[in-house]
Scaffold this motif. Structure first.
Motif, mmCIF file in Angstrom:
data_model
loop_
_atom_site.group_PDB
_atom_site.id
_atom_site.type_symbol
_atom_site.label_atom_id
_atom_site.label_comp_id
_atom_site.label_asym_id
_atom_site.label_seq_id
_atom_site.Cartn_x
_atom_site.Cartn_y
_atom_site.Cartn_z
ATOM 1 N N LEU A 46 0.850 -1.192 0.000
ATOM 2 C CA LEU A 46 0.000 0.000 0.000
ATOM 3 C C LEU A 46 0.881 1.235 0.000
ATOM 4 C CD1 LEU A 46 -2.599 -1.318 2.552
ATOM 5 C CD2 LEU A 46 -3.088 -0.706 0.193
ATOM 6 N N TRP A 75 -15.997 7.053 -2.676
ATOM 7 C CA TRP A 75 -15.109 5.977 -2.236
ATOM 8 C C TRP A 75 -14.414 6.454 -0.962
ATOM 9 C CZ3 TRP A 75 -14.454 1.105 -2.332
ATOM 10 C CH2 TRP A 75 -13.222 0.476 -2.220
ATOM 11 N N ASN A 77 -12.079 5.625 2.549
ATOM 12 C CA ASN A 77 -11.084 4.718 3.113
ATOM 13 C C ASN A 77 -11.491 4.309 4.532
ATOM 14 O OD1 ASN A 77 -10.260 6.736 4.902
ATOM 15 N ND2 ASN A 77 -8.229 6.979 4.004
ATOM 16 N N MET A 114 -6.315 2.659 -2.946
ATOM 17 C CA MET A 114 -6.286 2.178 -1.568
ATOM 18 C C MET A 114 -5.034 2.716 -0.907
ATOM 19 S SD MET A 114 -7.371 -1.679 -2.630
ATOM 20 C CE MET A 114 -6.343 -1.557 -4.086
ATOM 21 N N ASP A 115 -5.195 3.361 0.245
ATOM 22 C CA ASP A 115 -4.044 3.956 0.916
ATOM 23 C C ASP A 115 -3.705 3.291 2.245
ATOM 24 O OD1 ASP A 115 -6.252 4.880 2.298
ATOM 25 O OD2 ASP A 115 -5.694 6.989 2.200
ATOM 26 N N TYR A 120 -13.147 -0.476 3.402
ATOM 27 C CA TYR A 120 -13.496 0.649 2.524
ATOM 28 C C TYR A 120 -14.993 0.604 2.259
ATOM 29 C CZ TYR A 120 -8.603 1.649 1.565
ATOM 30 O OH TYR A 120 -7.291 2.002 1.689
ATOM 31 N N VAL A 138 -9.795 -4.541 2.518
ATOM 32 C CA VAL A 138 -8.490 -4.531 1.855
ATOM 33 C C VAL A 138 -7.437 -5.070 2.820
ATOM 34 C CG1 VAL A 138 -6.691 -3.090 0.838
ATOM 35 C CG2 VAL A 138 -9.098 -2.638 0.316
#
Length: 158
Positions: A46, A75, A77, A114-115, A120, A138
């Motif tokens: 990531l 979206w 996170n 994706m961080d 999510y 994730v």
């Protein structure tokens, strides 16, 4: 039911289902084809991007829904931070005579940034009202996975 409030089962578009898949399309006959449904992603590291995911939203509507509607996708996170948002229009034509309920499939091909690892959420709003959320878990290779902890992995991994 409260006075002045429409019964959601009778009026207004409703989300029948919403999910992520590896691929989706509409056949020439109008059939919705979905391949590779998932609710979890395994990434090597990531930050990362899952390219070309298909968000499939199946709406049900009536002749009262004829016209233009806004659809907003957000979206989020695991921290609740919005990574992106997009708003578009959904044009609903009048159904043929005698048709009481319409299937209104919506397919969006999107990249999912994706961080961080975790849960999510894709939020879906119709005409400014939140309609449903699609969760995606994730996991990164650096993160311990469920089998390593003696538990079976859960979710459909893409």
């Amino acid at each position: 039911m409260a006075a002045g409030r429409a019964d959601p089962l009778c009026y207004g578009m409703q989300v029948s289902f919403a999910l992520f898949a590896d691929a989706a399309n509409l056949s020439q006959e109008g059939k919705l084809n979905i391949l590779g449904v998932f609710d979890a992603l395994q990434v090597g590291s990531l930050p990362s991007i899952h390219p070309r995911a298909h968000l499939v939203v199946h709406l049900k509507g009536t002749s009262l829904d004829t016209g233009t509607h806004s659809v907003t996708l957000r979206w989020l996170n695991p921290s609740g931070r919005e990574l992106w948002q997009s708003t578009g229009e959904l044009n609903v034509g009048a159904p043929p005579a005698g048709v009481l309920e319409m299937d209104l499939p919506l397919i969006a091909q999107i990249d999912l940034p994706m961080d961080q690892a975790g849960g999510y959420l894709m939020t879906i709003a119709l005409d400014g009202q939140r309609a449903t959320d699609v969760p995606v878990q994730v996991r990164s290779a650096a993160q311990p996975t469920a089998p390593a902890m003696g538990r079976p992995m859960q979710g459909m991994v893409s």
